[in-house]
Design a protein around this motif. Structure first.
Motif, PDB file in Angstrom:
ATOM      1  N   LEU A  37       0.850  -1.181   0.000  1.00 37.07           N
ATOM      2  CA  LEU A  37       0.000   0.000   0.000  1.00 37.07           C
ATOM      3  C   LEU A  37       0.892   1.239   0.000  1.00 37.07           C
ATOM      4  N   GLY A  38       0.389   2.320  -0.565  1.00 38.82           N
ATOM      5  CA  GLY A  38       1.196   3.522  -0.698  1.00 38.82           C
ATOM      6  C   GLY A  38       1.785   4.001   0.617  1.00 38.82           C
ATOM      7  N   ALA A  39       1.036   3.850   1.715  1.00 40.82           N
ATOM      8  CA  ALA A  39       1.514   4.330   3.012  1.00 40.82           C
ATOM      9  C   ALA A  39       2.738   3.570   3.494  1.00 40.82           C
ATOM     10  N   SER A  40       2.868   2.300   3.112  1.00 43.57           N
ATOM     11  CA  SER A  40       3.967   1.472   3.625  1.00 43.57           C
ATOM     12  C   SER A  40       4.945   1.072   2.531  1.00 43.57           C
ATOM     13  N   ALA A  41       4.999   1.853   1.461  1.00 44.96           N
ATOM     14  CA  ALA A  41       5.820   1.483   0.304  1.00 44.96           C
ATOM     15  C   ALA A  41       7.224   2.066   0.366  1.00 44.96           C
ATOM     16  N   LYS A  42       7.711   2.402   1.530  1.00 48.40           N
ATOM     17  CA  LYS A  42       9.049   2.982   1.635  1.00 48.40           C
ATOM     18  C   LYS A  42      10.092   1.968   1.180  1.00 48.40           C
ATOM     19  N   GLY A  43      10.969   2.437   0.305  1.00 51.01           N
ATOM     20  CA  GLY A  43      11.967   1.566  -0.285  1.00 51.01           C
ATOM     21  C   GLY A  43      11.513   0.892  -1.560  1.00 51.01           C
ATOM     22  N   VAL A  44      10.217   0.991  -1.902  1.00 50.27           N
ATOM     23  CA  VAL A  44       9.662   0.303  -3.068  1.00 50.27           C
ATOM     24  C   VAL A  44       9.403   1.320  -4.180  1.00 50.27           C
ATOM     25  N   LEU A  45       9.888   1.027  -5.379  1.00 52.38           N
ATOM     26  CA  LEU A  45       9.636   1.871  -6.548  1.00 52.38           C
ATOM     27  C   LEU A  45       8.620   1.179  -7.442  1.00 52.38           C
TER      28      LEU A  45
END
Length: 452
Positions: free
Chosen positions: A346-354
């Motif tokens: 989900l966008g809120a937890s996508a840290k590190g993900v492109l």
């Protein structure tokens, strides 16, 4: 507990500067030469070690600082049976069971003020005896304890913001209290971090939030979490199965119900797919989640050791991160990346993900949209492999401690020389690999600073 702590800290902040200076000089000798080891303390308020993101990050950071030549001391409710490693451990008690419970909800919250008080006393003792120069405080309880000790001994404090209270605390409160808790947490975000000598945020949005709440931008450093990818290397050579994996704790903020609703759609469309929930939860907690799981072919796997988690990641085709809390940096995302897995988040937890490069980012709260991305990953092994390879390259380029230790050491020095808001730059997505093949050697992240 927090109210008297804040009162004492405010009183300490108002002391005459000469008194503060005298306290510091009484405990600490003159600055050592450049070749001498800096004496630093890492302060944790939660039981350690534990297979949770914050504790994993604290342990990795302690090892990285010790390898860099720092004299590192970890202070907190530690397991006294754990062997000494690269750093020294200072538990609250010699009794292994004399630690806070893993759960931070319900009646278990009532024991936290007691352990927080013990932490202040133990921290004071260690700082004075070991003549520590800087404290790296992780999360708010450790920060409050460190500020109290600074008021007495003059030690410098660097606060590591794993999340922000306004976002995190309401997740642990009943619905009828959530608005009041959020209001109190908002005030906390504007008071405690501002008292630290420097603040390390794991992501730019957390840094922005704290600056917006009144923390001086001159104190804030943006340094993402680090990871040792070595334990995940064997798993990268495993044959990928038609499986989706979630690896993490089963607390409410993980939003597993959203994952289960999406999985019903996946299971109906792909009769060979399976969902594996890899967690350290056991007993009643694990049984509760088993009962709430929706859809067929959902397997719960208990994993207490990192090697067990790595083995499970090595067999899956894609990892998932359904959490809705925006301020934390999910360490599970880094674990997936180190294992060569793409992530559906989900966008809120996508840290590190492109999105489109190292995974799929779902900017929608509809389970069908999350399910669609999981189905795409399962149906396209070549595309999943390409994005997984890019994820692995990304973790090497941006999250290895060899790259992050230099700005972290510079941050320690910045408590004496404030130099503005700093950002460890991200790798250019255009330079990431287009396929799953290739030799991905370690790339250093420059410590050059960029204003936000």
């Amino acid at each position: 507990m927090m109210a008297p702590l804040l009162l004492f800290i405010h009183c300490s902040e108002g002391q005459d500067s000469n008194v503060q200076e005298n306290l510091a000089l009484a405990e600490f000798p003159a600055a050592e030469s450049a070749v001498a080891r800096r004496r630093v303390g890492i302060v944790a308020a939660s039981r350690f070690p534990a297979p949770r993101g914050s504790q994993v990050h604290i342990g990795e950071m302690a090892n990285a600082l010790a390898r860099s030549g720092e004299s590192v001391h970890l202070i907190g409710p530690l397991d006294p049976r754990a062997a000494e490693g690269l750093y020294r451990r200072h538990p609250l008690s010699r009794m292994a069971k004399f630690r806070p419970r893993p759960s931070v909800s319900g009646l278990h919250l009532l024991e936290r003020p007691f352990f927080d008080s013990l932490l202040v006393g133990r921290l004071f003792q260690v700082v004075r005896r070991e003549r520590l120069q800087i404290l790296h405080a992780h999360n708010y309880e450790a920060l409050a304890a460190s500020l109290l000790v600074r008021g007495m001994l003059g030690v410098k404090v660097v606060y590591h913001a794993h999340n922000v209270a306004e976002d995190e605390l309401p997740l642990y409160s009943p619905d009828w209290l959530a608005s009041s808790v959020r209001a109190s947490a908002r005030k906390m975000d504007g008071v405690l971090p501002a008292m630290a000598d420097a603040v390390v945020a794991l992501s730019a949005d957390v840094g922005d939030h704290l600056v917006g709440r009144g923390v001086s931008a001159e104190k804030v450093w943006i340094i993402p979490p680090g990871l040792d990818p070595e334990p995940f290397q064997a798993g990268r050579r495993e044959k990928r199965e038609r499986a989706v994996v979630f690896a993490g704790n089963c607390d409410g903020y993980q939003n597993l119900q959203h994952l289960f609703r999406a999985w019903e759609i996946v299971a109906a469309s792909d009769p060979q797919a399976e969902l594996r929930i890899v967690t350290h939860a056991r007993g009643a907690a694990l049984k509760r989640w088993r009962c709430s799981a929706l859809g067929p072919r959902i397997h719960f796997v208990e994993a207490q050791a990192l090697s067990e988690v790595a083995a499970e990641l090595g067999r899956a085709r894609v990892g998932v991160s359904p959490r809705v809390s925006w301020s934390g940096f999910p360490i599970k995302n880094l674990n997936y990346m180190a294992a060569g897995l793409p992530t559906v988040a989900l966008g809120a937890s996508a840290k590190g993900v492109l999105d489109g490069i190292s995974g799929w980012v779902v900017n929608s709260d509809e389970p069908a949209d999350f399910a669609s991305c999981m189905l795409e990953a399962l149906a396209s092994p070549a595309e999943s492999g390409r994005r997984g390879a890019a994820a692995y390259q990304r973790v090497l380029a941006e999250h290895c401690w060899d790259s992050l230790i230099e700005p972290l050491l510079e941050c320690s020095q910045s408590v004496e020389e404030r130099q503005g808001l700093h950002l460890v730059p991200r790798a250019d997505p255009r330079n990431l690999p287009d396929n799953a093949e290739g030799d991905f050697s370690l790339q250093r992240v420059s410590s050059e600073r960029f204003p936000l």
